[in-house]
Write a protein that holds these residues in place. Sequence first.
Motif, PDB file in Angstrom:
ATOM      1  N   LEU A  29       0.831  -1.208   0.000  1.00 10.89           N
ATOM      2  CA  LEU A  29       0.000   0.000   0.000  1.00 10.89           C
ATOM      3  C   LEU A  29       0.866   1.260   0.000  1.00 10.89           C
ATOM      4  O   LEU A  29       0.579   2.223  -0.714  1.00 10.89           O
ATOM      5  CB  LEU A  29      -0.913   0.019   1.230  1.00 10.89           C
ATOM      6  CG  LEU A  29      -2.138  -0.881   1.156  1.00 10.89           C
ATOM      7  CD1 LEU A  29      -2.743  -1.083   2.534  1.00 10.89           C
ATOM      8  CD2 LEU A  29      -3.148  -0.275   0.195  1.00 10.89           C
ATOM      9  N   GLN A  30       1.924   1.238   0.800  1.00 13.57           N
ATOM     10  CA  GLN A  30       2.835   2.382   0.831  1.00 13.57           C
ATOM     11  C   GLN A  30       3.431   2.613  -0.559  1.00 13.57           C
ATOM     12  O   GLN A  30       3.494   3.747  -1.034  1.00 13.57           O
ATOM     13  CB  GLN A  30       3.945   2.151   1.858  1.00 13.57           C
ATOM     14  CG  GLN A  30       3.459   2.142   3.289  1.00 13.57           C
ATOM     15  CD  GLN A  30       4.522   1.662   4.257  1.00 13.57           C
ATOM     16  OE1 GLN A  30       5.593   1.208   3.878  1.00 13.57           O
ATOM     17  NE2 GLN A  30       4.217   1.768   5.539  1.00 13.57           N
ATOM     18  N   THR A  37      -0.711   5.509  -7.393  1.00 15.75           N
ATOM     19  CA  THR A  37      -1.690   4.555  -7.909  1.00 15.75           C
ATOM     20  C   THR A  37      -3.093   5.144  -7.762  1.00 15.75           C
ATOM     21  O   THR A  37      -3.366   5.898  -6.820  1.00 15.75           O
ATOM     22  CB  THR A  37      -1.587   3.226  -7.123  1.00 15.75           C
ATOM     23  OG1 THR A  37      -0.252   2.737  -7.273  1.00 15.75           O
ATOM     24  CG2 THR A  37      -2.569   2.188  -7.628  1.00 15.75           C
ATOM     25  N   TYR A  38      -3.961   4.784  -8.666  1.00 17.08           N
ATOM     26  CA  TYR A  38      -5.343   5.266  -8.696  1.00 17.08           C
ATOM     27  C   TYR A  38      -6.016   5.012  -7.341  1.00 17.08           C
ATOM     28  O   TYR A  38      -5.882   3.938  -6.743  1.00 17.08           O
ATOM     29  CB  TYR A  38      -6.097   4.561  -9.823  1.00 17.08           C
ATOM     30  CG  TYR A  38      -7.513   4.997 -10.014  1.00 17.08           C
ATOM     31  CD1 TYR A  38      -7.822   6.329 -10.301  1.00 17.08           C
ATOM     32  CD2 TYR A  38      -8.552   4.083  -9.921  1.00 17.08           C
ATOM     33  CE1 TYR A  38      -9.130   6.730 -10.486  1.00 17.08           C
ATOM     34  CE2 TYR A  38      -9.873   4.469 -10.114  1.00 17.08           C
ATOM     35  CZ  TYR A  38     -10.157   5.797 -10.393  1.00 17.08           C
ATOM     36  OH  TYR A  38     -11.457   6.190 -10.589  1.00 17.08           O
ATOM     37  N   CYS A  39      -6.758   6.013  -6.861  1.00 17.06           N
ATOM     38  CA  CYS A  39      -7.369   5.997  -5.525  1.00 17.06           C
ATOM     39  C   CYS A  39      -8.165   4.717  -5.251  1.00 17.06           C
ATOM     40  O   CYS A  39      -8.020   4.100  -4.190  1.00 17.06           O
ATOM     41  CB  CYS A  39      -8.319   7.181  -5.358  1.00 17.06           C
ATOM     42  SG  CYS A  39      -7.569   8.785  -5.644  1.00 17.06           S
ATOM     43  N   ILE A  40      -9.012   4.341  -6.171  1.00 15.66           N
ATOM     44  CA  ILE A  40      -9.884   3.178  -5.955  1.00 15.66           C
ATOM     45  C   ILE A  40      -9.058   1.904  -5.815  1.00 15.66           C
ATOM     46  O   ILE A  40      -9.393   1.032  -5.007  1.00 15.66           O
ATOM     47  CB  ILE A  40     -10.921   3.055  -7.097  1.00 15.66           C
ATOM     48  CG1 ILE A  40     -11.864   4.268  -7.089  1.00 15.66           C
ATOM     49  CG2 ILE A  40     -11.708   1.751  -6.979  1.00 15.66           C
ATOM     50  CD1 ILE A  40     -12.647   4.468  -5.803  1.00 15.66           C
ATOM     51  N   LEU A  43      -7.741   1.940  -2.290  1.00 13.63           N
ATOM     52  CA  LEU A  43      -8.835   1.642  -1.367  1.00 13.63           C
ATOM     53  C   LEU A  43      -9.209   0.163  -1.395  1.00 13.63           C
ATOM     54  O   LEU A  43      -9.508  -0.432  -0.354  1.00 13.63           O
ATOM     55  CB  LEU A  43     -10.053   2.504  -1.687  1.00 13.63           C
ATOM     56  CG  LEU A  43      -9.895   3.986  -1.364  1.00 13.63           C
ATOM     57  CD1 LEU A  43     -11.043   4.793  -1.960  1.00 13.63           C
ATOM     58  CD2 LEU A  43      -9.795   4.202   0.133  1.00 13.63           C
ATOM     59  N   THR A  44      -9.176  -0.439  -2.563  1.00 18.75           N
ATOM     60  CA  THR A  44      -9.468  -1.866  -2.680  1.00 18.75           C
ATOM     61  C   THR A  44      -8.457  -2.690  -1.897  1.00 18.75           C
ATOM     62  O   THR A  44      -8.814  -3.635  -1.178  1.00 18.75           O
ATOM     63  CB  THR A  44      -9.477  -2.294  -4.161  1.00 18.75           C
ATOM     64  OG1 THR A  44     -10.507  -1.562  -4.833  1.00 18.75           O
ATOM     65  CG2 THR A  44      -9.725  -3.782  -4.318  1.00 18.75           C
ATOM     66  N   GLN A  45      -7.189  -2.318  -1.991  1.00 13.86           N
ATOM     67  CA  GLN A  45      -6.148  -3.041  -1.261  1.00 13.86           C
ATOM     68  C   GLN A  45      -6.233  -2.772   0.244  1.00 13.86           C
ATOM     69  O   GLN A  45      -5.939  -3.666   1.044  1.00 13.86           O
ATOM     70  CB  GLN A  45      -4.769  -2.683  -1.808  1.00 13.86           C
ATOM     71  CG  GLN A  45      -4.526  -3.223  -3.205  1.00 13.86           C
ATOM     72  CD  GLN A  45      -4.770  -4.718  -3.294  1.00 13.86           C
ATOM     73  OE1 GLN A  45      -4.251  -5.497  -2.496  1.00 13.86           O
ATOM     74  NE2 GLN A  45      -5.567  -5.135  -4.263  1.00 13.86           N
ATOM     75  N   ILE A  46      -6.629  -1.579   0.628  1.00 15.05           N
ATOM     76  CA  ILE A  46      -6.836  -1.297   2.053  1.00 15.05           C
ATOM     77  C   ILE A  46      -7.951  -2.180   2.597  1.00 15.05           C
ATOM     78  O   ILE A  46      -7.842  -2.741   3.694  1.00 15.05           O
ATOM     79  CB  ILE A  46      -7.145   0.198   2.289  1.00 15.05           C
ATOM     80  CG1 ILE A  46      -5.885   1.033   2.055  1.00 15.05           C
ATOM     81  CG2 ILE A  46      -7.706   0.433   3.702  1.00 15.05           C
ATOM     82  CD1 ILE A  46      -6.122   2.536   2.081  1.00 15.05           C
ATOM     83  N   SER A  47      -9.011  -2.323   1.829  1.00 19.34           N
ATOM     84  CA  SER A  47     -10.119  -3.180   2.244  1.00 19.34           C
ATOM     85  C   SER A  47      -9.653  -4.626   2.426  1.00 19.34           C
ATOM     86  O   SER A  47     -10.024  -5.285   3.398  1.00 19.34           O
ATOM     87  CB  SER A  47     -11.244  -3.111   1.202  1.00 19.34           C
ATOM     88  OG  SER A  47     -12.283  -3.976   1.560  1.00 19.34           O
ATOM     89  N   ALA A  48      -8.824  -5.099   1.517  1.00 17.53           N
ATOM     90  CA  ALA A  48      -8.307  -6.470   1.620  1.00 17.53           C
ATOM     91  C   ALA A  48      -7.446  -6.639   2.869  1.00 17.53           C
ATOM     92  O   ALA A  48      -7.556  -7.642   3.591  1.00 17.53           O
ATOM     93  CB  ALA A  48      -7.510  -6.824   0.367  1.00 17.53           C
ATOM     94  N   ALA A  49      -6.597  -5.665   3.167  1.00 20.38           N
ATOM     95  CA  ALA A  49      -5.740  -5.734   4.358  1.00 20.38           C
ATOM     96  C   ALA A  49      -6.588  -5.667   5.624  1.00 20.38           C
ATOM     97  O   ALA A  49      -6.322  -6.395   6.598  1.00 20.38           O
ATOM     98  CB  ALA A  49      -4.709  -4.600   4.336  1.00 20.38           C
ATOM     99  N   THR A  50      -7.613  -4.833   5.612  1.00 11.95           N
ATOM    100  CA  THR A  50      -8.507  -4.725   6.761  1.00 11.95           C
ATOM    101  C   THR A  50      -9.218  -6.044   7.017  1.00 11.95           C
ATOM    102  O   THR A  50      -9.304  -6.511   8.159  1.00 11.95           O
ATOM    103  CB  THR A  50      -9.532  -3.595   6.530  1.00 11.95           C
ATOM    104  OG1 THR A  50      -8.826  -2.369   6.359  1.00 11.95           O
ATOM    105  CG2 THR A  50     -10.503  -3.464   7.689  1.00 11.95           C
TER     106      THR A  50
END
Length: 97
Positions: A29-30, A37-40, A43-50
């Motif tokens: 993510l960093q 990288t494109y915002c969405i 955010l998709t990868q943040i959701s996966a990590a969460t």
Amino acid sequence: MHMHAPGYAEHREAHLKRLRRIEGQVRGLQRMVESDTYCIDVLTQISAATKALQSVALGLLEEHLGHCVAEAVQHGGPEADAKVAEASAAIARLVRS
């Protein structure tokens, strides 16, 4: 201070492996943000990590209930009440997150 082994002790290596994988996701993510990288996509990868962290948390909670809380309840008394209250508070924190 806890005197007994944690409820997750039997699965410690599996939990560590999953947490290391999540650490890799966060490092990714960093890199995504550093490279604009494109915002969405971020955010998709943040959701996966969460979701991955929530999965680890649920596993730890299940082991805590099955080991630490169950053992305290068998012995009864104020320690049992404290363990149940502590578990309830942990569940509330997970639900709010």
